[in-house]
Design a protein around this motif. Structure first.
Motif, PDB file in Angstrom:
ATOM      1  N   TYR A 100       0.818  -1.213   0.000  1.00 18.03           N
ATOM      2  CA  TYR A 100       0.000   0.000   0.000  1.00 18.03           C
ATOM      3  C   TYR A 100       0.861   1.277   0.000  1.00 18.03           C
ATOM      4  CZ  TYR A 100      -2.707   3.678   2.327  1.00 18.03           C
ATOM      5  OH  TYR A 100      -3.267   4.871   2.672  1.00 18.03           O
ATOM      6  N   TRP A 101       1.832   1.359   0.902  1.00 19.91           N
ATOM      7  CA  TRP A 101       2.649   2.570   0.996  1.00 19.91           C
ATOM      8  C   TRP A 101       3.873   2.506   0.089  1.00 19.91           C
ATOM      9  CZ3 TRP A 101       1.389   7.175   1.926  1.00 19.91           C
ATOM     10  CH2 TRP A 101       2.342   8.139   2.209  1.00 19.91           C
TER      11      TRP A 101
ATOM     12  N   LEU B  51       2.965  -9.033  -6.693  1.00 22.20           N
ATOM     13  CA  LEU B  51       3.513  -7.666  -6.672  1.00 22.20           C
ATOM     14  C   LEU B  51       4.811  -7.591  -7.467  1.00 22.20           C
ATOM     15  CD1 LEU B  51       2.750  -6.498  -3.023  1.00 22.20           C
ATOM     16  CD2 LEU B  51       1.797  -5.603  -5.142  1.00 22.20           C
TER      17      LEU B  51
ATOM     18  N   ARG C 299      -6.190  -1.783  10.865  1.00 22.91           N
ATOM     19  CA  ARG C 299      -5.095  -2.750  10.683  1.00 22.91           C
ATOM     20  C   ARG C 299      -5.220  -3.871  11.703  1.00 22.91           C
ATOM     21  NH1 ARG C 299      -0.538  -0.902   7.589  1.00 22.91           N
ATOM     22  NH2 ARG C 299      -1.068   1.039   6.569  1.00 22.91           N
TER      23      ARG C 299
ATOM     24  N   ASP D 125       9.954  -7.923  -3.033  1.00 21.90           N
ATOM     25  CA  ASP D 125       8.748  -8.182  -2.239  1.00 21.90           C
ATOM     26  C   ASP D 125       8.539  -9.685  -2.150  1.00 21.90           C
ATOM     27  OD1 ASP D 125       6.175  -6.223  -1.330  1.00 21.90           O
ATOM     28  OD2 ASP D 125       5.767  -8.382  -1.444  1.00 21.90           O
ATOM     29  N   ALA D 126       7.947 -10.101  -1.025  1.00 24.83           N
ATOM     30  CA  ALA D 126       7.680 -11.527  -0.833  1.00 24.83           C
ATOM     31  C   ALA D 126       6.543 -11.996  -1.741  1.00 24.83           C
ATOM     32  CB  ALA D 126       7.335 -11.775   0.633  1.00 24.83           C
TER      33      ALA D 126
ATOM     34  N   ALA E 294       9.866  -0.580   3.212  1.00 28.38           N
ATOM     35  CA  ALA E 294       8.441  -0.249   3.374  1.00 28.38           C
ATOM     36  C   ALA E 294       7.646  -1.532   3.616  1.00 28.38           C
ATOM     37  CB  ALA E 294       7.935   0.487   2.133  1.00 28.38           C
ATOM     38  N   THR E 295       8.138  -2.307   4.569  1.00 30.86           N
ATOM     39  CA  THR E 295       7.498  -3.569   4.960  1.00 30.86           C
ATOM     40  C   THR E 295       6.787  -3.353   6.306  1.00 30.86           C
ATOM     41  OG1 THR E 295       9.631  -4.111   5.901  1.00 30.86           O
ATOM     42  CG2 THR E 295       9.161  -5.032   3.736  1.00 30.86           C
TER      43      THR E 295
ATOM     44  N   GLU F 217      10.690   2.975   6.867  1.00 28.55           N
ATOM     45  CA  GLU F 217       9.401   3.508   7.312  1.00 28.55           C
ATOM     46  C   GLU F 217       9.349   3.557   8.836  1.00 28.55           C
ATOM     47  OE1 GLU F 217       6.892   5.178   6.737  1.00 28.55           O
ATOM     48  OE2 GLU F 217       7.514   5.514   4.688  1.00 28.55           O
ATOM     49  N   LYS F 218       8.484   4.399   9.322  1.00 30.87           N
ATOM     50  CA  LYS F 218       8.388   4.615  10.774  1.00 30.87           C
ATOM     51  C   LYS F 218       7.693   3.433  11.447  1.00 30.87           C
ATOM     52  CE  LYS F 218       4.024   5.477   9.742  1.00 30.87           C
ATOM     53  NZ  LYS F 218       2.963   4.582  10.098  1.00 30.87           N
TER      54      LYS F 218
ATOM     55  N   HIS G 232      11.078  -4.109  10.269  1.00 33.27           N
ATOM     56  CA  HIS G 232      11.962  -2.962  10.007  1.00 33.27           C
ATOM     57  C   HIS G 232      13.372  -3.176  10.576  1.00 33.27           C
ATOM     58  CE1 HIS G 232       8.383   0.051   9.443  1.00 33.27           C
ATOM     59  NE2 HIS G 232       8.444  -0.861   8.521  1.00 33.27           N
TER      60      HIS G 232
HETATM   61  N1  LIG Z   1       4.420   7.394   6.110  1.00 32.62           N
HETATM   62  C1  LIG Z   1       3.148   7.076   5.968  1.00 32.62           C
HETATM   63  O1  LIG Z   1       2.283   7.952   5.889  1.00 32.62           O
HETATM   64  C2  LIG Z   1       2.742   5.642   5.892  1.00 32.62           C
HETATM   65  C3  LIG Z   1       1.460   5.289   5.443  1.00 32.62           C
HETATM   66  C4  LIG Z   1       1.132   3.938   5.379  1.00 32.62           C
HETATM   67  C5  LIG Z   1       2.058   2.969   5.771  1.00 32.62           C
HETATM   68  N2  LIG Z   1       3.281   3.367   6.213  1.00 32.62           N
HETATM   69  C6  LIG Z   1       4.275   2.360   6.659  1.00 32.62           C
HETATM   70  O2  LIG Z   1       4.732   1.637   5.527  1.00 32.62           O
HETATM   71  C7  LIG Z   1       5.031   0.297   5.909  1.00 32.62           C
HETATM   72  C8  LIG Z   1       4.299  -0.658   4.989  1.00 32.62           C
HETATM   73  O3  LIG Z   1       2.920  -0.482   5.175  1.00 32.62           O
HETATM   74  P1  LIG Z   1       1.886  -0.930   4.045  1.00 32.62           P
HETATM   75  O4  LIG Z   1       0.576  -0.405   4.452  1.00 32.62           O
HETATM   76  O5  LIG Z   1       2.433  -0.582   2.719  1.00 32.62           O
HETATM   77  O6  LIG Z   1       1.901  -2.537   4.238  1.00 32.62           O
HETATM   78  P2  LIG Z   1       1.485  -3.627   3.176  1.00 32.62           P
HETATM   79  O7  LIG Z   1       1.161  -4.842   3.965  1.00 32.62           O
HETATM   80  O8  LIG Z   1       0.488  -3.104   2.206  1.00 32.62           O
HETATM   81  O9  LIG Z   1       2.840  -3.905   2.351  1.00 32.62           O
HETATM   82  C9  LIG Z   1       3.963  -4.510   2.923  1.00 32.62           C
HETATM   83  C10 LIG Z   1       4.671  -5.329   1.842  1.00 32.62           C
HETATM   84  O10 LIG Z   1       5.897  -5.833   2.370  1.00 32.62           O
HETATM   85  C11 LIG Z   1       6.104  -7.142   1.860  1.00 32.62           C
HETATM   86  N3  LIG Z   1       7.025  -7.838   2.764  1.00 32.62           N
HETATM   87  C12 LIG Z   1       6.866  -8.069   4.087  1.00 32.62           C
HETATM   88  N4  LIG Z   1       7.966  -8.649   4.605  1.00 32.62           N
HETATM   89  C13 LIG Z   1       8.840  -8.790   3.583  1.00 32.62           C
HETATM   90  C14 LIG Z   1      10.158  -9.322   3.498  1.00 32.62           C
HETATM   91  N5  LIG Z   1      10.802  -9.787   4.568  1.00 32.62           N
HETATM   92  N6  LIG Z   1      10.768  -9.311   2.290  1.00 32.62           N
HETATM   93  C15 LIG Z   1      10.138  -8.842   1.200  1.00 32.62           C
HETATM   94  N7  LIG Z   1       8.871  -8.325   1.226  1.00 32.62           N
HETATM   95  C16 LIG Z   1       8.249  -8.290   2.403  1.00 32.62           C
HETATM   96  C17 LIG Z   1       4.727  -7.748   1.799  1.00 32.62           C
HETATM   97  O11 LIG Z   1       4.661  -8.824   0.862  1.00 32.62           O
HETATM   98  C18 LIG Z   1       3.880  -6.560   1.357  1.00 32.62           C
HETATM   99  O12 LIG Z   1       3.721  -6.489  -0.042  1.00 32.62           O
HETATM  100  C19 LIG Z   1       4.637   0.169   7.374  1.00 32.62           C
HETATM  101  O13 LIG Z   1       5.771   0.370   8.156  1.00 32.62           O
HETATM  102  C20 LIG Z   1       3.695   1.312   7.605  1.00 32.62           C
HETATM  103  O14 LIG Z   1       3.711   1.779   8.931  1.00 32.62           O
HETATM  104  C21 LIG Z   1       3.644   4.664   6.254  1.00 32.62           C
END
Ligand SMILES: NC(=O)c1ccc[n+]([C@@H]2O[C@H](COP(=O)([O-])OP(=O)(O)OC[C@H]3O[C@@H](n4cnc5c(N)ncnc54)[C@H](O)[C@@H]3O)[C@@H](O)[C@H]2O)c1
Length: 317
Positions: free
Chosen positions: A12-13, A37, A156, A32-33, A68-69, A91-92, A74
């Motif tokens: 998503y992010w 994607l 979430r 990405d896992a 961004a996982t 990411e935070k 992290h």
């Molecule tokens: N700054 C912002 O405004 C903001 C907004 C939303 C999310 N975020 C942060 O972004 C991060 C991701 O959130 P999201 O909503 O995109 O999550 P998400 O679940 O949509 O995406 C995470 C992705 O990471 C992949 N993944 C997980 N572990 C992995 C690994 N070890 N190796 C390879 N790929 C891996 C997953 O397959 C998935 O596609 C989080 O830390 C969230 O807090 C930040």
């Protein structure tokens, strides 16, 4: 020289980060896992190498890794990237525990690398204006800061409202006050996913006497993204839901005789720049030797420290 960036996490992010890093740098590797994607992003960025193996990506000749996982991944991913000699945008929050965050900072310092937590709001021109007003003494002594981050939305399953929403406001509060809280307590409840708080109220007290509050919720009729700073001389509101009037400065105060005084209301012009782009540019500038890389990492540690205090409080009721 164009910096070569590899990104892990394309969900998503992550797709937003990839879009901007592709514009601003050489998005050379994607990881990405999820196979679906990997296929989607391979088509979208045909010049990037795509892999499901993080170790393969960090063994390549990229300069920096963007993470961004999900939050629990992290720390191990950032540690592996730093160990491999790569600069890191994560990411935070970069870690869930202070000890882990300190370890990451130690690694970055030892190798002379950048470790930048993705605290997006700190690069928002509206928050920059708040910081400018606070630091210039425009508001007088700051007494109270409070944030409202509420919405009926993206619930979430694995991150509480404190960890998902609260990190944003916490980063802003600590950035504005530039002080660690001596007390940080939180109360909340869950009603959707067991054990994952969807409503959380946080209270922070600082040794300077300032106090702060955060109302964080996914269960609310209002969508609110607001930060209020109350000073002795003026008060200011940053409202990210407002399309134009992002920051409003109120000449409101209580005079020495105890009388409430109201004066003008000002709406400073706020640049209409995308905070995400400004954040990514800041990271690339850090790689270029600009700004204070140690401070960026230390500010991230301050957020993790306060989060740990709030989480302990929430867990123990
Ligand atoms: N700054 C912002 O405004 C903001 C907004 C939303 C999310 N975020 C942060 O972004 C991060 C991701 O959130 P999201 O909503 O995109 O999550 P998400 O679940 O949509 O995406 C995470 C992705 O990471 C992949 N993944 C997980 N572990 C992995 C690994 N070890 N190796 C390879 N790929 C891996 C997953 O397959 C998935 O596609 C989080 O830390 C969230 O807090 C930040």
């Amino acid at each position: 020289m164009t910096l070569r960036v590899g990104q892990v996490g394309l969900g998503y992010w992550g797709r937003n980060l990839a879009r901007v890093f592709d514009d601003e740098a050489d998005l050379a590797w994607l990881c990405d896992a999820s196979e679906a994607l990997r296929e989607e992003f391979g088509r979208r960025y045909p010049n990037a190498r795509v892999t499901g193996e993080f170790t393969e990506m960090i063994a390549s000749d990229i300069d920096a890794v963007v993470i961004a996982t999900p939050v629990p991944t992290h720390y191990p991913l950032a540690k592996a990237a730093l160990d491999a000699g790569k600069h890191v945008f994560v990411e935070k929050p970069p870690a869930m525990r202070v000890a882990e965050m300190e370890e990451l900072i130690g690694l970055a310092e030892a190798h002379g690398l950048v470790l930048m937590p993705g605290h997006l709001l700190l690069y928002h021109p509206g928050v920059q204006k708040l910081k400018e007003l606070v630091d210039a003494g425009e508001l007088g002594e700051v007494l109270v800061v409070y944030g409202n981050r509420q919405n009926l939305g993206k619930i979430r399953k694995d991150e509480s409202a404190l960890w998902s929403l609260g990190v944003h406001d916490l980063s802003v509060i600590l950035y504005l006050l530039d002080e660690d809280p001596e007390l940080a307590t939180a109360q909340g409840s869950w009603s959707i996913h067991e054990g994952v708080e969807d409503v959380v109220f946080c209270f922070l007290r600082f040794s300077s006497g300032k106090i702060a509050h955060m109302h964080l919720s996914w269960l609310d009729p209002h969508k609110m993204r607001r930060m209020t700073v109350v000073g002795r001389e003026k008060m200011v509101v940053f409202d990210d839901m407002e399309p134009e009037r992002k920051v409003t400065v109120y000449e409101k105060k209580v005079d020495p005789s105890g009388m409430a005084v109201s004066g003008d209301i000002q709406i400073p012009r706020i640049a209409n720049a995308e905070p995400l782009r400004l954040e990514c540019e800041y990271f690339l500038e850090l790689l270029d030797g600009k700004h204070d890389k140690a401070k960026v990492a230390r500010d991230g540690a301050r957020v993790v420290r306060a989060l740990e205090m709030l989480t302990n409080s929430l867990d123990h009721g």
